[in-house]
Design a protein around this motif. Structure first.
Motif, mmCIF file in Angstrom:
data_model
loop_
_atom_site.group_PDB
_atom_site.id
_atom_site.type_symbol
_atom_site.label_atom_id
_atom_site.label_comp_id
_atom_site.label_asym_id
_atom_site.label_seq_id
_atom_site.Cartn_x
_atom_site.Cartn_y
_atom_site.Cartn_z
ATOM 1 N N TYR A 160 0.856 -1.183 0.000
ATOM 2 C CA TYR A 160 0.000 0.000 0.000
ATOM 3 C C TYR A 160 0.897 1.240 0.000
ATOM 4 O O TYR A 160 2.070 1.161 0.386
ATOM 5 N N VAL A 161 0.317 2.342 -0.399
ATOM 6 C CA VAL A 161 1.053 3.608 -0.367
ATOM 7 C C VAL A 161 0.361 4.504 0.657
ATOM 8 O O VAL A 161 -0.828 4.806 0.521
ATOM 9 N N ILE A 162 1.103 4.878 1.694
ATOM 10 C CA ILE A 162 0.529 5.788 2.699
ATOM 11 C C ILE A 162 0.900 7.214 2.298
ATOM 12 O O ILE A 162 2.074 7.515 2.047
ATOM 13 N N ALA A 170 -1.225 9.897 -6.955
ATOM 14 C CA ALA A 170 -2.331 8.976 -7.228
ATOM 15 C C ALA A 170 -1.978 7.859 -8.203
ATOM 16 O O ALA A 170 -2.791 6.971 -8.439
ATOM 17 N N SER A 171 -0.764 7.892 -8.749
ATOM 18 C CA SER A 171 -0.394 6.874 -9.737
ATOM 19 C C SER A 171 1.099 6.583 -9.656
ATOM 20 O O SER A 171 1.854 7.319 -9.003
ATOM 21 N N LEU A 175 4.838 8.917 -8.405
ATOM 22 C CA LEU A 175 5.836 8.542 -7.391
ATOM 23 C C LEU A 175 7.255 8.943 -7.808
ATOM 24 O O LEU A 175 8.155 9.075 -6.971
ATOM 25 N N LYS A 176 7.433 9.133 -9.098
ATOM 26 C CA LYS A 176 8.771 9.448 -9.622
ATOM 27 C C LYS A 176 9.376 10.671 -8.941
ATOM 28 O O LYS A 176 8.719 11.708 -8.828
ATOM 29 N N ALA A 245 -2.453 -1.495 -5.883
ATOM 30 C CA ALA A 245 -2.900 -1.899 -7.218
ATOM 31 C C ALA A 245 -3.034 -0.660 -8.103
ATOM 32 O O ALA A 245 -2.746 -0.696 -9.298
ATOM 33 N N GLN A 246 -3.406 0.435 -7.474
ATOM 34 C CA GLN A 246 -3.538 1.719 -8.174
ATOM 35 C C GLN A 246 -2.187 2.204 -8.717
ATOM 36 O O GLN A 246 -2.129 3.054 -9.587
#
Ligand code: ARG
Length: 295
Positions: A160-162, A170-171, A175-176, A245-246
């Motif tokens: 998961y991403v907190i 959101a994608s 994250l880059k 998953a997102q």
């Protein structure tokens, strides 16, 4: 449904176990002979015990089982920084789903279970030395399978991403280049290192990463689903836990890590696990620790 899935996974992994176990077993044997005295498990030469267990494995039915269990104790390593699977309880003892699970497995096997709390990153290398097996919400990975074997899987998870409340991330693309906190040596760590331009901060405890997120030092934390949900509750209103998953993260399977090549121990643990899945004990633990929100 959960049970069916578990049973399916179990049979698939059975095959993998059978084919995967033959390989590089000498590595593990060497290491365990070296460390026998410091582990304080056996008074006699480690080699003798190893040879004995090999002989026993050959004749099938053995009384005292694999070398790992010769003293009637299953030494289990964990990293109790991963609620609800493992955490330190109010008495300072490791508790949680995994701990309850391995204790129940030990009971079925007729051995005493002793749990040692250590750094997550040290677990795999300690198997066959300080500890016999490790249970730590540990994902089966190819890299780890070079050093240890795994039991049949017992839980399916995903990273998961907190995010801080109100974050625009959101994608995977978002994250880059971000500052990402992870627990050192985890699959979240591995995923984060793959993110282009990311600045990865490795912590010994995922909770410390979440604290830094809350304090504005990080853009996000990547950690397994259930701990992420626990942390989301702990920092309610400050962070949100988003399904990986997102972000394109794939599902992972947790299993107990075992000494490489110890098929006898693997069979005993898998048999106990299977029994618990069939008789409802496993689901009761899921209910108590994971769905019931204990921990
Ligand atoms: N599932 C992840 C992994 O195997 C994280 C496990 C962390 N477990 C822990 N007890 N700290 O890498």
């Amino acid at each position: 449904m959960k049970k069916l899935l578990a049973a399916m996974m179990a049979s698939v992994l059975c095959l993998a176990l059978l084919t995967g176990c033959g390989g590089a077993s000498d590595e593990g044997a060497e290491v365990s002979a070296e460390e026998e005295t410091s582990a304080g498990e056996e008074t006699n030469a480690g080699e003798a015990a190893d040879a004995e267990s090999e002989a026993e494995a050959a004749d099938g039915e053995s009384t005292d089982g694999s070398g790992a269990l010769d003293d009637g104790v299953l030494n289990v390593g964990t990293n109790a920084e991963f609620p609800p699977f493992e955490y330190v309880d109010d008495n300072g003892e490791p508790d949680g789903f995994d701990i309850a699970l391995i204790k129940a497995i030990g009971e079925k096997m007729g051995v005493e279970v002793q749990v040692e709390n250590m750094e997550f990153d040290a677990l795999v290398a300690s198997i066959g030395r300080k500890i016999d097996v490790a249970i730590a919400g540990m994902t089966i990975t190819d890299e780890r399978q070079k050093m240890v074997d795994f039991s049949n899987p017992y839980y399916i998870a995903v990273q998961y991403v907190i995010l801080p409340e109100g974050s625009a991330i959101a994608s995977a693309e978002d994250l880059k280049g971000k500052a990402i906190g992870v627990q050192l040596g985890t699959t979240g760590d591995i995923l984060a290192e793959d993110v282009e331009g990311a600045e990865v901060a490795q912590y010994n405890k995922a909770l410390d990463a979440v604290n830094d997120l809350v304090n504005g030092r990080l853009d996000c934390v990547i950690v397994d689903k259930n701990p992420a949900l626990v942390f989301e509750t702990k920092f309610e209103g400050k962070v949100t836990a988003v399904d990986g998953a997102q972000f394109g993260f794939e599902t992972e399977e947790y299993a107990i890590s075992l000494p490489k090549g110890d098929t006898e121990l693997a069979e005993k643990i898998n048999a106990a696990l299977q029994e618990m899945m069939e008789d409802g004990t496993f689901d009761a633990l899921v209910e108590e620790y994971i769905e019931g929100g204990k921990g």
